[in-house]
Motif scaffolding. Sequence first.
Motif, short mmCIF file in Angstrom:
data_model
loop_
_atom_site.label_atom_id
_atom_site.label_comp_id
_atom_site.label_asym_id
_atom_site.label_seq_id
_atom_site.Cartn_x
_atom_site.Cartn_y
_atom_site.Cartn_z
N VAL A 12 17.52 -5.55 -44.16
CA VAL A 12 18.01 -4.60 -45.17
C VAL A 12 16.84 -3.77 -45.71
CG1 VAL A 12 19.10 -4.40 -47.44
CG2 VAL A 12 19.96 -6.07 -45.78
N PHE A 13 15.74 -4.44 -46.00
CA PHE A 13 14.54 -3.76 -46.51
C PHE A 13 14.07 -2.69 -45.52
CE2 PHE A 13 9.85 -3.63 -46.44
CZ PHE A 13 9.61 -3.11 -47.69
N TYR A 14 13.92 -3.07 -44.27
CA TYR A 14 13.43 -2.12 -43.28
C TYR A 14 14.46 -1.03 -42.97
CZ TYR A 14 9.22 -4.81 -42.53
OH TYR A 14 8.00 -5.42 -42.71
N SER A 15 15.74 -1.35 -43.09
CA SER A 15 16.78 -0.33 -42.88
C SER A 15 16.70 0.73 -43.98
CB SER A 15 18.16 -0.97 -42.86
OG SER A 15 18.29 -1.83 -41.76
N PHE A 16 16.58 0.28 -45.23
CA PHE A 16 16.43 1.25 -46.32
C PHE A 16 15.14 2.05 -46.18
CE2 PHE A 16 19.63 -1.22 -48.76
CZ PHE A 16 20.43 -0.16 -49.15
N TYR A 17 14.07 1.39 -45.77
CA TYR A 17 12.79 2.09 -45.59
C TYR A 17 12.91 3.19 -44.54
CZ TYR A 17 7.91 2.89 -44.39
OH TYR A 17 6.70 3.48 -44.12
N ASN A 18 13.43 2.84 -43.38
CA ASN A 18 13.58 3.83 -42.31
C ASN A 18 14.62 4.88 -42.67
OD1 ASN A 18 11.64 2.77 -40.53
ND2 ASN A 18 13.06 1.16 -39.89
N GLY A 19 15.70 4.46 -43.32
CA GLY A 19 16.72 5.40 -43.75
C GLY A 19 16.17 6.43 -44.73
N GLY A 20 15.33 5.99 -45.66
CA GLY A 20 14.72 6.91 -46.61
C GLY A 20 13.86 7.95 -45.92
N ILE A 21 13.11 7.53 -44.94
CA ILE A 21 12.27 8.47 -44.19
C ILE A 21 13.12 9.46 -43.41
CG2 ILE A 21 10.60 8.66 -42.31
CD1 ILE A 21 9.38 6.03 -43.35
N VAL A 22 14.19 8.97 -42.78
CA VAL A 22 15.07 9.85 -42.01
C VAL A 22 15.76 10.87 -42.93
CG1 VAL A 22 17.21 9.91 -40.63
CG2 VAL A 22 15.42 8.24 -40.11
N ILE A 23 16.26 10.40 -44.07
CA ILE A 23 16.92 11.32 -45.01
C ILE A 23 15.94 12.38 -45.51
CG2 ILE A 23 17.97 11.47 -47.30
CD1 ILE A 23 19.31 8.74 -46.65
N ALA A 24 14.72 11.97 -45.83
CA ALA A 24 13.71 12.93 -46.28
C ALA A 24 13.41 13.95 -45.19
CB ALA A 24 12.44 12.21 -46.71
N ALA A 25 13.29 13.47 -43.95
CA ALA A 25 13.03 14.38 -42.83
C ALA A 25 14.19 15.37 -42.65
CB ALA A 25 12.81 13.59 -41.55
N LEU A 26 15.41 14.90 -42.83
CA LEU A 26 16.57 15.79 -42.71
C LEU A 26 16.55 16.86 -43.80
CD1 LEU A 26 19.45 13.31 -41.79
CD2 LEU A 26 18.43 15.07 -40.34
N PHE A 27 16.15 16.49 -45.02
CA PHE A 27 16.04 17.47 -46.10
C PHE A 27 15.10 18.59 -45.69
CE2 PHE A 27 17.39 15.48 -50.37
CZ PHE A 27 18.52 14.94 -49.79
N VAL A 28 13.97 18.21 -45.11
CA VAL A 28 12.98 19.22 -44.70
C VAL A 28 13.49 20.03 -43.53
CG1 VAL A 28 10.66 19.53 -43.76
CG2 VAL A 28 11.04 17.88 -45.60
N LEU A 29 14.04 19.36 -42.52
CA LEU A 29 14.48 20.05 -41.31
C LEU A 29 15.68 20.96 -41.55
CD1 LEU A 29 14.05 17.19 -38.70
CD2 LEU A 29 12.61 19.21 -38.99
N LEU A 30 16.54 20.59 -42.50
CA LEU A 30 17.72 21.41 -42.77
C LEU A 30 17.39 22.63 -43.64
CD1 LEU A 30 20.39 18.64 -43.39
CD2 LEU A 30 20.15 20.12 -41.39
N GLY A 31 16.17 22.70 -44.11
CA GLY A 31 15.75 23.86 -44.88
C GLY A 31 16.30 23.89 -46.30
#
Length: 175
Positions: free
Chosen positions: A88-107
């Motif tokens: 769960v810890f690592y899923s939230f960690y990786n999920g947070g990074i992916v969501i942040a990357a999507l924010f940047v990539l989606l402009g």
Amino acid sequence: IIMAVVLILTAATIGQANPDTPLSSVQQIAQALVPFVGSFAGKVFFAVGVTSAALIAAIVVSLAMSWAFGEVLGVSCSLNCSWKQAPVFYSFYNGGIVIAALFVLLGLPLITLTIGVEVMNMFLLPIVLGFLLALGWKTLPEKYKLENWEKKVLLFIYILVCSLGIYTVVAQFMN
């Protein structure tokens, strides 16, 4: 270390060559190094420093979020655990990074988002600090209880920080 060196170097050189230069954008701040190390090296140094700072912030925020969710859910939440021990810890960690990357990539408008988060932070700060003060005053073990002078200092800091936050937000929206 790289981030600290670049930020100290930039801070030490800002205003040396042209003290009246406005510093209202990242490009203007990055140009502060140019007179001392050249155009290319100044841009590279500043880019490395800012990138290092951003990577550190991304790691800290992602880890803090995953630790908080792990604590709330009552599951293992430590980097000392393997993926199998704390999925769960690592899923939230990786999920947070992916969501942040999507924010940047989606402009998405990141400046507006950052300002919104900081305003929300200011409104939540009195609540969070209030709970921390209450915990410090009521639930600490006897040997760690706060003295009266410590309570007064903490209350002064609490009022000062919350007042400055509220003033800043009100002043920004009035302009």
